[in-house]
Design a protein around this motif. Structure first.
Motif, PDB file in Angstrom:
ATOM      1  N   GLU A 170      19.318   6.910  -3.282  1.00 11.92           N
ATOM      2  CA  GLU A 170      19.672   7.750  -2.122  1.00 11.92           C
ATOM      3  C   GLU A 170      18.968   7.281  -0.845  1.00 11.92           C
ATOM      4  O   GLU A 170      18.961   7.984   0.154  1.00 11.92           O
ATOM      5  N   TYR A 171      18.327   6.127  -0.903  1.00 13.76           N
ATOM      6  CA  TYR A 171      17.638   5.566   0.260  1.00 13.76           C
ATOM      7  C   TYR A 171      16.415   6.381   0.694  1.00 13.76           C
ATOM      8  O   TYR A 171      16.059   6.399   1.874  1.00 13.76           O
ATOM      9  N   ALA A 172      15.788   7.042  -0.254  1.00 16.59           N
ATOM     10  CA  ALA A 172      14.464   7.596   0.056  1.00 16.59           C
ATOM     11  C   ALA A 172      13.578   6.402   0.350  1.00 16.59           C
ATOM     12  O   ALA A 172      13.687   5.368  -0.315  1.00 16.59           O
ATOM     13  N   THR A 173      12.708   6.490   1.346  1.00 11.74           N
ATOM     14  CA  THR A 173      11.886   5.315   1.683  1.00 11.74           C
ATOM     15  C   THR A 173      10.666   5.248   0.768  1.00 11.74           C
ATOM     16  O   THR A 173      10.258   6.255   0.168  1.00 11.74           O
ATOM     17  N   LEU A 174      10.084   4.057   0.723  1.00 16.20           N
ATOM     18  CA  LEU A 174       8.898   3.842  -0.099  1.00 16.20           C
ATOM     19  C   LEU A 174       7.783   4.798   0.318  1.00 16.20           C
ATOM     20  O   LEU A 174       7.116   5.406  -0.535  1.00 16.20           O
ATOM     21  N   GLY A 175       7.576   4.944   1.618  1.00 15.24           N
ATOM     22  CA  GLY A 175       6.510   5.817   2.111  1.00 15.24           C
ATOM     23  C   GLY A 175       6.740   7.266   1.705  1.00 15.24           C
ATOM     24  O   GLY A 175       5.799   7.964   1.302  1.00 15.24           O
TER      25      GLY A 175
ATOM     26  N   MET B  60       0.813  -1.221   0.000  1.00 19.59           N
ATOM     27  CA  MET B  60       0.000   0.000   0.000  1.00 19.59           C
ATOM     28  C   MET B  60       0.847   1.273   0.000  1.00 19.59           C
ATOM     29  O   MET B  60       0.311   2.375   0.087  1.00 19.59           O
ATOM     30  N   GLY B  61       2.173   1.113  -0.047  1.00 20.81           N
ATOM     31  CA  GLY B  61       3.042   2.285  -0.120  1.00 20.81           C
ATOM     32  C   GLY B  61       3.250   3.010   1.205  1.00 20.81           C
ATOM     33  O   GLY B  61       3.460   4.225   1.224  1.00 20.81           O
ATOM     34  N   TYR B  62       3.198   2.260   2.325  1.00 22.02           N
ATOM     35  CA  TYR B  62       3.475   2.860   3.635  1.00 22.02           C
ATOM     36  C   TYR B  62       4.771   2.278   4.199  1.00 22.02           C
ATOM     37  O   TYR B  62       5.059   1.098   4.003  1.00 22.02           O
TER      38      TYR B  62
END
Lengths: 559, 149
Positions: free
Chosen positions: A535-540, A123-125
């Motif tokens: 750059e390790y941006a998170t999925l959420g 769900m992208g969280y």
């Protein structure tokens, strides 16, 4: 398959036989059931003869394996050349837990990987979102950032093992993380083989793990089609899935029809985005359910191949033969497994798997006997894999191509499935295509009606399920089941927070800003997503940016 | 996230004597399996109950607020994500905080046997597991859920 004159003679003979038998049957009492029908409640005759197949023209409708319209199989040698890929869907707990299960399955002779993500990822969280509480690692593996993806595929060479990922709403983001892992491993994009499910239309219809509304979702999908055509040419970009439609309670015909209608919508979208059909269509693949009614299923796979070939050639004017071929993965039907007498599920799975093999599948997942109770234990997962190996090596089912081809029953059912599915597709075309039909709730309603109808048949005892409404036993239902440690959530939340602390915050911010801007224009989002993943941006975080610019989708909640 | 409640018919908040029992069918958590929830909603509606369906992906807050807004007598929760041990007790707790502790909470889904007694201790009245006939659920609701005073 038989000429008209002979067929008429056989039809007359059949009439004679029926009259004679009807007389005898009267003396002996009537049939065992008032009506014989498939699990989808499609009526089945007592006997099929060549007279039922009179419209079939062998060259036009069946042909040879590897030749249009591919009814008998997409490859010329089928399993004599290479067996189907044994690809067991696995994922639970942390990336470390699932990595260990992957390696265990590869050691047991599995030939490809298939990843199950937990619900927050679907769900992208992120795992530390309030929406994720209680869900972390429960129904799949927790993936929040590139860090988790690195651990998930640690020691697994991505240019050698193909991986399928069941991910839809955030397919592009997870795929970007996968590509970033490949880069770190030194595997070139050209060599990567695998699949992202990336089939958002069936999410609205049946599986319900969505993030954005249909239109922006379709845009992300065409971005993936374009990006892969240029840079990841061996990747299967969409696995157009009937599996979940069937699990939601559809009939076999509905599964076939709605799935192919989804396929039509993706091809149209790709062409509308300016990508030549033969550049992306060969990388589309399908994913079907193997349900309980053996012959109905075999007919479904055969009809699917023939329908897709005709649609691609005639409707979309594709020229490349590979665009015409419907390649598919199959999973046995989770919804047919029973919590009662769970060991019986091994038998159900074996029959379903055999139908997929006789139907010419390219890869197969066999369910574990304990799946109505929890995620599979290692032992249950092993039995499931062994079931495929027994079919492959002991049963003889893989020796001859399309062995049920020419069966009067199977040919007749194949025709009927195609005809009925094409009627549905015509109806959906009239509504303006699948996106429009979904907005009207049409496929959703059809499936809910079929599910309710079937449940009524089961409750009335008209459809029997062993152990549920017949042959019941009092039993102790406790069998060993897999438990997810509550610490998984705590540890995962801690890891994601550490990732956020350690990365270059300034660069992450810049990448997310670039993504935001990109999403407001019509550039291809894939390179921007790849930059953010690196750059390790998170999925959420990534999904939040796009939720803001693209909006979100909410369940219309009809019942 | 907004919530689109589906009602079996126009409901009013007004409470008349002898009115129909009102049930909220809810899908807490993130899983998208709504086949069971929809079938139960239809079966209960056909059995004469007034049904409100929350749709998917509901937080405990959303479910409790819908239950209060619709003034329901019972809540049926369907969950197949494995998060039942957290989400179901949380909903019961929030109902009690809102002085709605007399709303009967029941549920169903993929629930390991050993979790059921724990859920009952925390205030979930009954859990149904796969293979339960619809009639059994209808009879349970008819017997257990009465109009709240």
């Amino acid at each position: 398959m038989y000429d008209g004159k002979k067929a008429v003679k056989i039809a007359l003979e059949k009439k004679r036989w029926e009259t004679k038998m009807a007389g005898k049957a009267k003396q002996r009492s009537t049939g065992r059931l008032p009506r014989f029908s498939t699990v989808s409640d499609m009526e089945i005759a007592a006997l099929y003869t060549p007279a039922d197949s009179v419209v079939i023209d062998y060259g036009r409708d069946l042909s040879f394996p590897g030749e249009y319209p591919f009814t008998r199989g997409v490859q010329p040698s089928m399993y004599r050349g290479r067996l189907w890929t044994m690809r067991q869907f696995a994922g639970f707990g942390s990336a470390e837990d699932t990595n260990a299960r992957f390696k265990f399955l590869l050691r047991q002779g599995q030939t490809g990987l298939s990843t199950a993500f937990h619900f927050p990822t679907l769900m992208g969280y992120d795992s530390d979102s309030p929406r994720s509480k209680g869900e972390v690692g429960k129904c799949g593996v927790a993936i929040d950032s590139l860090k988790d993806m690195e651990i998930l595929f640690d020691g697994i060479p991505l240019d050698k093992v193909t991986t399928s990922m069941t991910i839809n709403g955030p397919a592009a983001m997870i795929f970007a993380m996968y590509l970033a892992v490949a880069e770190k491993q030194g595997a070139s994009f050209e060599k990567l083989g695998g699949t992202i499910q990336n089939d958002i239309l069936k999410e609205y219809i049946a599986q319900h793990a969505w993030i954005f509304p249909p239109e922006p979702s379709m845009r992300i999908i065409t971005d993936i089609l374009g990006f892969c055509a240029d840079r990841v040419p061996k990747w299967n970009t969409i696995s157009i899935s009937g599996y979940h439609i069937r699990e939601a309670g559809s009939t076999a015909v509905q599964e076939l029809a709605f799935t192919i209608a989804d396929g039509i919508a993706y091809v149209q979208a790709g062409m509308d985005a300016g990508i030549p059909v033969d550049k992306f269509a060969p990388r589309l693949s399908y994913f079907f359910n193997a349900h309980m009614d053996f012959f109905e299923e075999v007919a479904k796979y055969r009809a699917a191949r023939r329908m897709w070939a005709r649609i691609m050639k005639e409707r979309f004017k594709a020229r490349d033969e590979n665009s015409w071929k419907l390649r598919f993965h199959t999973q046995t039907a989770g919804c047919t497994l029973t919590a009662q007498q769970p060991i019986n599920n091994v038998v159900r799975v074996a029959l379903q798997a055999l139908s997929a093999v006789l139907g010419g599948t390219q890869s197969l997942h066999t369910n574990s006997m304990d799946e109505t109770l929890a995620l599979p234990t290692e032992q249950a997962a092993t039995v499931a894999l062994r079931t495929q190996q027994i079919i492959a090596d002991e049963s003889g089912a893989a020796n001859s191509i399309d062995p049920l081809g020419g069966s009067f029953l199977v040919e007749r059912l194949t025709d009927e499935m195609e005809e009925k599915a094409m009627e549905y597709i015509a109806k959906i075309d009239d509504m303006g295509g699948m996106v429009a039909a979904i907005k009207r709730g049409y496929p959703q309603r059809e499936i809910a009606d079929a599910a309710f109808h079937y449940q009524r048949l089961v409750d009335a005892g008209d459809k029997r399920i062993v152990g549920v409404n017949s042959y019941k036993m009092t039993e102790d239902l406790r069998i060993p089941i897999l438990k997810i440690d509550e610490d998984v959530e705590k540890n995962q939340v801690a890891r994601t927070r550490e990732v956020r602390r350690k990365r270059n915050a300034k660069r992450v911010k810049a990448r997310l800003e670039a993504l935001r801007e990109g999403s407001l224009s019509n550039v291809n989002l894939m390179p921007l997503l790849l930059d953010a993943a690196r750059e390790y941006a998170t999925l959420g975080e990534i999904c939040d940016v796009l939720r803001e610019t693209m909006g979100t989708y909410t369940d219309p909640a009809k019942f | 996230m907004a919530s689109a409640l589906a009602r079996s018919r126009e409901t009013t908040k007004e409470r008349k004597p002898g009115r129909k029992v009102r049930i909220l069918i809810g899908k807490p958590g993130l899983d998208g399996h709504d086949r069971g929830a929809k079938i139960i909603a239809r079966a209960l509606r056909d059995a004469g109950f007034e049904i409100i369906y929350t749709g998917l992906h509901q937080t405990p807050e959303m479910i409790v607020s819908a239950a209060a807004q619709e003034d329901v007598d019972g809540i049926g929760l369907s969950i197949l994500s494995g998060a039942h041990n957290y989400l179901l007790p949380r909903i019961v707790e929030m109902l009690r905080e809102k002085k709605m502790g007399n709303v009967v909470v029941f549920g169903g889904g993929i629930i390991p046997d050993e979790d059921i007694p724990k859920l009952k201790r925390k205030g979930v009245d009954r859990m149904f597991t796969p293979g339960t006939p619809l009639q059994e659920i209808v009879e349970y609701v008819r017997e257990r859920v009465k109009p709240r005073k």
